[in-house]
Design a protein around this motif. Structure first.
Motif, mmCIF file in Angstrom:
data_model
loop_
_atom_site.group_PDB
_atom_site.id
_atom_site.type_symbol
_atom_site.label_atom_id
_atom_site.label_comp_id
_atom_site.label_asym_id
_atom_site.label_seq_id
_atom_site.Cartn_x
_atom_site.Cartn_y
_atom_site.Cartn_z
ATOM 1 N N UNK A 307 0.544 -1.163 -0.218
ATOM 2 C CA UNK A 307 -0.068 -0.294 -0.410
ATOM 3 C C UNK A 307 0.896 1.293 -0.003
ATOM 4 N N UNK A 308 1.111 1.757 -1.735
ATOM 5 C CA UNK A 308 2.361 2.969 -1.223
ATOM 6 C C UNK A 308 1.726 4.165 -0.996
ATOM 7 N N UNK A 309 0.176 3.893 -0.545
ATOM 8 C CA UNK A 309 -0.176 5.168 0.542
ATOM 9 C C UNK A 309 0.242 5.388 2.162
ATOM 10 N N UNK A 310 0.587 4.334 2.556
ATOM 11 C CA UNK A 310 1.729 3.965 3.474
ATOM 12 C C UNK A 310 2.762 4.360 3.861
ATOM 13 N N UNK A 311 3.520 4.576 2.911
ATOM 14 C CA UNK A 311 5.245 3.940 2.219
ATOM 15 C C UNK A 311 5.431 4.889 3.767
ATOM 16 N N UNK A 312 5.263 5.802 4.103
ATOM 17 C CA UNK A 312 5.861 6.425 5.182
ATOM 18 C C UNK A 312 6.544 6.411 6.563
#
Length: 320
Positions: A307-312
């Motif tokens: 889930x690249x939205x949660x990369x951070x």
């Protein structure tokens, strides 16, 4: 007094919605554009209304609104620029293609990647679009696809040289990414302008990394969305169809517009746009953080489940 065609028309432009009321049977498309101009400041001749169709074609300005038979609360998207914005950006090359970046699309809003008509468009691009390989793909490397405008470069601010508008840590980021990824540039502009930007930014001649190839607007496809009408997007399937070593499992794309991921939502990471370079270049560290993320996920066999939205907040698996 003529009765209104519909209670209102909602026009989305520059991230905001404008309600146009009291449209009458005797009003024309030009009258509608004048009403829009009063609210947005964009002159009628500068407006392109997406979603306004007559028998599948763009209606002429003298077309009566009654002929269009608009439904109540019809939503349109407008592409257009105020005169003062054009004047501020007049340093752009005359042949540069204008990028439609007035809105964004949430992935949850529209599921388009499996629509047969769009998949057929991708297959036509695979067949007809020619990619000039600059450096041969390397075995066992993943693929990183990068946008330019607002991703690597602030293309709206004014400066004496493009280097002043370069995103901080650009070369450090590309050098780090190149260890594990083949790097491809994909911008929704003309190839000529892409080549100019890469040269001025020092990307195309850098000795610590190399670009595999570049892709321009001709490889994009248009897709019909329920909420925003017809929009352009960047289907990674064009690259996957031409280079079998790149797949959904080993590809990641960075772009400041989520709508460019509509055909491959699991592979897109929405980067924070880099704007107002003179104000933000001393504090923008987005590329440094993303370089670490790319390093952390580089050992994974399959990137498509991330889930690249949660990369951070991503935590790499412990090393065995």
């Amino acid at each position: 007094m003529a009765a209104p065609v519909s209670p209102n028309v909602v026009v989305k432009w520059n991230g905001k919605e404008y309600t146009i009321s009291d449209i009458n049977d005797t009003d024309t498309v030009h009258d509608l554009k004048c009403m829009i101009s009063k609210q947005t400041g964009v002159l009628p001749e500068r407006q392109k209304l997406i979603g306004l169709k007559l028998k599948g074609k763009v209606p002429a300005d003298d077309t009566l609104m009654s002929v269009l038979q608009l439904k109540a609360k019809t939503k349109l998207m407008m592409v257009g620029t105020r005169e003062e914005t054009i004047a501020a950006a007049n340093e752009k090359p005359k042949d540069m293609d204008e990028v439609i970046d007035d809105f964004d699309v949430e992935e949850d809003d529209i599921q388009t990647e499996k629509r047969e008509e769009f998949l057929e468009k991708i297959q036509r691009r695979v067949k007809d679009y020619e990619i000039k390989v600059l450096n041969e793909p390397r075995p066992d490397k993943k693929l990183l696809v990068l946008d330019i405008d607002y991703t690597l470069f602030d293309h709206r601010s004014v400066a004496e040289h493009a280097l002043e508008l370069k995103r901080p840590y650009l070369h450090e980021f590309l050098t780090s990414a190149y260890k594990n990824y083949d790097i491809v540039i994909w911008s929704a502009t003309s190839m000529k302008w892409i080549e100019v930007k890469m040269k001025e930014l020092g990307v195309s001649s850098h000795t610590d990394y190399k670009l595999t190839f570049m892709v321009d607007s001709s490889a994009c496809i248009s897709v019909q969305t329920p909420k925003y009408g017809m929009v352009d997007t960047k289907p990674l399937g064009v690259i996957w169809g031409k280079f079998k070593q790149y797949t959904t499992t080993n590809t990641i794309m960075f772009d400041d517009l989520r709508r460019n991921f509509l055909m491959n939502p699991q592979n897109g990471l929405k980067i924070r746009p880099f704007r107002q370079a003179h104000k933000n270049r001393d504090k923008d560290k987005e590329l440094l953080r993303l370089a670490r993320y790319l390093e952390d996920i580089s050992s994974l066999d399959d990137l498509s489940h991330l889930n690249h939205r949660q990369w951070e907040s991503y935590k790499p698996p412990p090393k065995s």
